[in-house]
Design an enzyme around this catalytic site. Structure first.
Site, PDB file in Angstrom:
ATOM      1  N   SER A  81     -28.770 -82.959  -2.174  1.00 14.61           N
ATOM      2  CA  SER A  81     -28.582 -84.204  -1.415  1.00 14.61           C
ATOM      3  C   SER A  81     -29.612 -84.457  -0.333  1.00 14.61           C
ATOM      4  CB  SER A  81     -27.181 -84.229  -0.802  1.00 14.61           C
ATOM      5  OG  SER A  81     -26.225 -84.481  -1.800  1.00 14.61           O
ATOM      6  N   TYR A 184     -18.276 -89.234   2.977  1.00 17.69           N
ATOM      7  CA  TYR A 184     -19.469 -88.968   2.187  1.00 17.69           C
ATOM      8  C   TYR A 184     -19.220 -89.314   0.725  1.00 17.69           C
ATOM      9  CZ  TYR A 184     -23.721 -86.346   0.970  1.00 17.69           C
ATOM     10  OH  TYR A 184     -24.964 -85.971   0.533  1.00 17.69           O
ATOM     11  N   SER A 185     -20.096 -90.124   0.148  1.00 20.58           N
ATOM     12  CA  SER A 185     -19.957 -90.513  -1.252  1.00 20.58           C
ATOM     13  C   SER A 185     -21.326 -90.621  -1.906  1.00 20.58           C
ATOM     14  CB  SER A 185     -19.224 -91.852  -1.378  1.00 20.58           C
ATOM     15  OG  SER A 185     -19.207 -92.283  -2.730  1.00 20.58           O
ATOM     16  N   ASN A 186     -21.552 -89.823  -2.927  1.00 22.02           N
ATOM     17  CA  ASN A 186     -22.803 -89.885  -3.672  1.00 22.02           C
ATOM     18  C   ASN A 186     -23.028 -91.234  -4.334  1.00 22.02           C
ATOM     19  OD1 ASN A 186     -24.006 -87.081  -3.513  1.00 22.02           O
ATOM     20  ND2 ASN A 186     -21.959 -86.578  -4.210  1.00 22.02           N
ATOM     21  N   GLY A 329     -27.979 -80.032   1.110  1.00 21.22           N
ATOM     22  CA  GLY A 329     -27.965 -80.396  -0.302  1.00 21.22           C
ATOM     23  C   GLY A 329     -27.399 -79.293  -1.156  1.00 21.22           C
TER      24      GLY A 329
END
Length: 382
Positions: A81, A184-186, A329
């Site tokens: 990330s 948090y959201s990808n 990440g």
């Protein structure tokens, strides 16, 4: 992106900084830190800390459990990330070029993509995507291949288009109304990548190359597409799927499942250079860098990162000497931890090639890694 903790967490041309010999004290401090991480169960660790042009480098453990080979110096790894910081830089460069605005809606640029089950791209801005205040469901919670050795083996070479990843999220209602909370959201950064491609008419890889990699001479950083192998030299990545369970080799992995949310490959030296250049204003004009640094409380991270705040593709972590900027990440078998001072003078990157199962084990690693970063950015290592 595997345990509950990781799922939540899954940021002008210039010559490279001239390396210099580290002091004995600094080298010893970093060696102690990476050795501690190895003792906590991380198979292989490498770390690079830079203070101005003075480098300290250390490694511990093994690159391969079968052969016992040492961790390579400045080896390649998947940054996960931390890719989001690169994507946010490109979006903010486009804002500086007046090709889009942070308060533009997602619907304006990607009509019909964010829709259904209460999702509405007309109510979500680009700023909210970059800051994780959109309320969109995190698609990786539904992604196959991240929960067991059997699933990983079955799906590790799967190819995904960004639209498929967003569709996984659209099958769920939002977790909150846009702009009312933080989580948090990808999914947010898959959409950011789609925006980059829509606005520029070029691929993510091409924009990344021309806007960041070539200007900074980051010759060891790349977006691999469907290439599941890592360049050499590299340490293998190992995933523990259950607490106390065996370590499974997860080195082969198709990162199209992450796209602009987490697909980049790099080395410690390249990633340190990126972080220093970003904070020194070499990638963004002052107005856009100021926008990146405007933060909100990272609400769902407070239990294990008290005081953490999130900007646009970048996180602020407070500590005893003030704080530092970073973006972690995670991909199966690998983690990246980093930090940089606001003036860009001090920066550190750690690459860990094991993902441990269970929040207790993962938190122990995270806390020790954060201590190493804090020592580096506070200048207490030299």
């Amino acid at each position: 992106m595997v345990t509950a903790l990781v799922a939540a967490m899954l940021g002008v041309a210039v010559a490279p900084a001239a390396p210099a010999s580290a002091s004995v004290d600094s080298a010893r401090w970093l060696r102690t830190g990476v050795s501690d991480l190895h003792a906590l169960g991380i198979t292989g660790v490498q770390g690079l800390a830079r203070d101005g042009v003075r480098d300290s480098y250390a490694r511990a453990g093994t690159a391969d459990l079968a052969t016992g080979a040492p961790v390579p110096r400045d080896g390649y790894f998947r940054m996960g990330s931390n890719t989001k910081t690169f994507a946010a830089v490109i979006v903010l460069q486009l804002v500086g070029e007046r090709r889009l605005g942070l308060d533009d809606t997602v619907e304006r640029w990607l009509p019909g993509v964010v829709a259904g089950n209460g999702n509405d791209g007309r109510r979500i801005t680009i700023r909210q995507l970059l800051q994780h205040t959109s309320g969109l469901y995190n698609y990786t919670m539904d992604l196959p291949g991240l929960s067991s050795a059997e699933e990983y083996a079955r799906h590790r070479f799967d190819h995904y288009e960004p639209e498929e990843l967003v569709a996984l999220a659209m099958a769920h209602p939002p977790t909150f109304a846009p702009g009312t909370s933080w989580d948090y959201s990808n999914t947010n950064y898959i959409l950011a990548g789609m925006l980059i491609e829509r606005v520029t008419g070029r691929s993510w890889a091409a924009e990344l190359r021309d806007r960041i990699l070539r200007p900074l001479r980051l010759t060891e950083t790349s977006t691999p597409g469907d290439q599941a192998h890592l360049p050499g030299p590299h340490a293998k990545g190992y995933q523990q799927w259950e607490p106390g369970g065996p370590l499974d080799d997860t080195t082969l992995f198709n990162t199209t499942m992450a796209f602009t949310a987490g697909d980049l490959v790099s080395t410690p030296s390249d990633l340190v250079r990126f972080w220093q250049a970003l904070q020194q204003g070499r990638l963004l004009a002052p107005a856009q860098l100021a926008e990146m640094r405007r933060t909100v409380l990272a609400e769902t991270f407070q239990d294990y990162l008290p005081g953490a705040r999130y900007g646009l593709g970048i996180m602020w972590a407070p500590n005893a000497c003030g704080g530092y900027w970073s973006h972690g990440g995670d991909v199966p078998g690998m983690s990246t931890v980093n930090g940089v001072t606001t003036d860009g003078r001090r920066a550190v990157v750690l690459s860990l090639t094991t993902q441990l199962a269970g929040d207790e084990a993962a938190l122990a690693v995270l806390r020790r890694a954060d201590e190493i970063v804090a020592d580096a950015v506070c200048g207490s290592a030299g």
